[in-house]
Design an enzyme around this catalytic site. Structure first.
Site: not given
Length: 785
Positions: A356-357, A499, A609-610
């Site tokens: 998906w980046d 994640e 995480k992000q």
């Protein structure tokens, strides 16, 4: 450590350099100085070999599955850059003797790698070395190399072995059969190899041009062929003052190349054609080809993507050029069957797979800067529809369930099953995203929506875009589960962008993106039915529309809690205990939390995480949900502050989203601090940060943070909005984007926004809530902030 001060004059803020050689830290410069053109990616290993080096040449799209228990990956093709150099019969290495004035540098403007130094042998003999290299931007198949040696003190005998070495692997995994290799007309080398499972032919060619004191050497070289290797050996005696030059031109072609489609494929024809091509290139030589390459980069990259920043920190300008360089080098603009890997074409990590980046972090640059390339990248996803449908069926769903990791469009799900170590059990951890990280299907729908709004490309939508949105909506409609207690549909057992939280229910990002996907499909169905009834009948979505409408209306959408407006990341996140994250927030290496906790334990604490909820706010404000009561400016600020405190940014794609969010809520100094941290992911002093390859999403994020963050450019439901808030250290920024097929040039200071259009069509733009009509030029005074 990288040095940014070498560029002078016309090359100021154009050069990344390494001033000291370290055999223990080779990966940094190999990655950040990689060469590429979207077709091939060449890791910038030194010519002479070292123990810790990683020599990689990847050809985009040539995926192969080495064994049944392996996933498909880009194979590491034959190495052509290694030179085995001997001085008076002794192996040359910078680990021996003494070197001075060492410099390895990537000139971004010329897209050329140059390395030079003065070396004194253990016997006291002094030589000046200079190596240069490029990956041709116009002829995608060509790599050029040049080696120059000047004898400074004593007479020496210089010996070189140079050829094509197919003894390569991917971390020990062999992807090629033995193949054929030959020497043609005394000095042309050719090596053919075929992948073991996908049966893709690679044809490598190389030729050398040698000179002493500017006169071409006509003598014969020693010729050698061995298993998976063909090479020539050269020897020359040099007296003090003598100079030696060796040019090496290399081409690589494959049976999967797009230009092979025009005629029936024949390996023999490919071998003959590629050899004939190299003969013509030999006539031009390195310097003429390099000059043509430089001009191509200037015309097709730097003139097309002008980006100037006047900053008190000059590396800001360099970072933006670094971003533009790598975005160009990674983009397969020539072939809509190819995507962009998470490490681009710079390393073996993530096996060349697209995540998906691409859609969320990389594609926006191309949508607004190179729409044709953006269309190609989205067409790659369209070509993956059959495998997405297959994955949906295999998992008991309808429509298109996109692979979490996508390789060749027909390969299907390419996520490995097992990952790193569980620090508690000592066993390998299971990789769950390929099974339960489902938001990628909605991410792709969002990308289609963003592209359509920014470009107005109706032909793409009719051929590809509508179908992608309809099929992903069919998936979500089948994925929703009815909760009798809530009297709502929900989405359970997923992983969101964060994640560190596996097997959660009602991840806010996933639920809202699914909702958006369903509503978008409804909107597009209405548009198609009204404007193209025949196409509407072809898509056969009349019955599906009713299901989308019903289920979207009943889908559980997490609400902000009272009284602080925090949107729950999932059903349980806000009930989890907090821990002191101080040492992890200060970590110099990512994912250190896994040295203290295993995935199951991380799952049970408030740590992220992000960017997850913060990313959701950023995406939703570009959609028809922008005025939803859950996404107010107050809620945006509250959620940023709450989740930023709990986010470790252990993924390189995270920081730039927080840059944009921080700038939007008025945290200008912190936004710039985060921007600098994002730039240092690959460009920073950590000499191990990029060993596995470039952080492609972070590279795209640098551009996004500047344009969508500091310049405040946003598309919102097809309206172009610009709300600039430059960092204090920036006095001015200038850049270009495309909007609805028109080129717009922006010139922004803290006091004035100036937009110039090269088109003849009036464009409606909004700044701080006020609408303006732009025809040719527009100047808007900016309020203090």
């Amino acid at each position: 450590m990288l040095d940014y001060s070498l560029g002078q004059g016309a090359y100021e803020n154009w050069v990344l350099a390494e001033r000291d050689f370290s055999a223990l830290h080779l990966g940094k410069s190999e990655t950040v100085m990689m060469l590429g053109n979207g077709y091939l990616g060449l890791r910038s290993a030194t010519e002479e070999p070292y123990l810790n080096e990683q020599r990689n040449l990847f050809i985009n799209g040539t995926f192969n599955q080495a064994d049944k228990n392996e996933v498909t990956e880009l194979p590491n093709a034959a190495d052509t850059t290694r030179l085995d150099i001997r001085i008076d019969g002794q192996r040359f290495s910078l680990e021996f003797g003494n070197s001075e004035d060492y410099s390895k540098q990537l000139n971004l403007k010329n897209a050329e790698l140059i390395r030079s130094f003065v070396w004194t042998s253990p016997k006291g003999k002094e030589l000046q070395f200079r190596f240069s290299r490029f990956a041709f931007f116009d002829n995608l198949h060509l790599i050029g190399m040049k080696m120059e040696v000047e004898c400074l003190s004593h007479a020496v005998v210089l010996s070189i072995d140079s050829g094509i070495d197919a003894r390569m692997s991917n971390s020990g995994v062999q992807h090629f059969l033995e193949g054929d290799h030959r020497i043609i007309e005394e000095h042309f080398l050719q090596l053919t190899q075929t992948t073991t499972q996908s049966e893709i032919d690679f044809v490598h060619n190389a030729v050398h041009i040698l000179k002493i004191n500017d006169e071409r050497i006509t003598g014969k070289a020693d010729k050698d062929i061995d298993r998976r290797r063909v090479w020539l050996s050269f020897e020359a005696g040099l007296e003090p003052g003598d100079s030696f030059e060796m040019e090496k031109l290399i081409t690589v072609h494959t049976s999967r190349d797009k230009d092979r489609d025009a005629e029936p494929y024949s390996l023999m024809h490919l071998q003959k054609h590629s050899h004939a091509e190299l003969k013509k290139l030999e006539e031009k030589g390195y310097e003429k080809l390099a000059e043509s390459h430089r001009l191509a980069w200037q015309k097709k990259v730097w003139d097309e993507y002008p980006f100037e920043v006047e900053s008190e920190n000059p590396t800001d300008q360099l970072a933006l050029r670094f971003s533009l360089y790598h975005l160009t080098a990674m983009a397969p603009a020539h072939d809509d069957r190819l995507g962009i890997g998470a490490k681009a074409l710079s390393g073996e990590a993530y096996k060349g797979h697209s995540f998906w980046d691409t859609e969320i972090f990389i594609l926006p640059f191309f949508i607004f800067s190179a729409p044709e390339t953006a269309r190609s990248l989205l067409t790659y996803r369209y070509r993956g529809l059959p495998s997405a449908r297959r994955k949906a069926i295999e998992n008991g769903y309808a429509g298109a369930m996109y692979p979490w990791e996508m390789a060749w469009p027909t390969d299907g799900e390419a996520t490995p099953e097992w990952g790193g170590i569980d620090i508690v059990t000592g066993e390998r951890t299971k990789i769950w995203p390929g099974l339960i990280e489902h938001h990628i299907s909605a991410d792709i729908a969002f990308a289609v929506y963003q592209y359509a709004n920014a470009t107005g490309d109706k032909e793409f939508m009719e051929r590809y875009g509508y179908e992608m949105v309809f099929e992903t909506a069919r998936f979500w409609a089948s994925r929703l589960e009815w909760n009798e207690k809530r009297q709502q549909f929900e989405i359970t057992d997923v992983i969101g962008p964060d994640e560190y939280k596996e097997h959660v229910d009602n991840n806010a990002f996933t639920n809202y993106m699914a909702y958006f996907n369903l509503k978008l499909a409804m909107h597009y169905a209405e548009v198609v039915e009204k404007k193209n009834p025949e196409l509407f009948a072809k898509f056969d979505v009349e019955q599906a529309y009713c299901e989308w409408h019903s289920k979207a209306a009943q889908l559980h959408l997490p609400k902000p809690r009272e009284p602080d407006s925090i949107l729950p990341q999932d059903d349980t996140y806000l009930q989890l205990p907090d821990i002191d994250l101080g040492k992890y927030k200060k970590q110099k290496k990512s994912r250190t939390i896994y040295r203290d906790y295993n995935p199951e334990q991380v799952n049970r604490i408030q740590v992220t995480k992000q960017a997850d909820v913060v990313l959701l706010f950023y995406l939703m404000e570009q959609t028809f949900l922008k005025d939803d009561f859950r996404f107010t400016q107050q809620a945006k600020r509250a959620n940023f502050l709450y989740y930023e405190a709990r986010t470790l940014h252990d993924s390189s794609l995270s920081l730039t989203t927080h840059v944009i969010a921080a700038n939007d809520i008025g945290e200008y100094e912190y936004a710039y601090e985060l921007f600098r941290r994002a730039c240092l992911i690959d460009m920073g002093p950590n000499m191990d940060s990029s060993d596995d390859g470039i952080h492609a999403a972070a590279i795209g994020g640098i551009w996004k943070a500047a344009v969508f963050g500091f310049a405040g450019v946003r598309q919102s439901e097809g309206v172009l909005k610009i709300n600039p808030r430059l960092p204090v250290k920036w006095k001015r920024m200038q850049f270009r984007i495309y909007w609805q097929s028109q080129s717009l040039q922006f010139d922004i200071t803290d006091k004035l926004l100036k937009i110039t259009s090269e088109g003849n069509k009036s464009i409606h733009v909004e700044t701080d809530g006020t609408g303006y009509e732009l025809l040719h030029s527009l100047e808007i005074p900016l309020a203090d902030y």
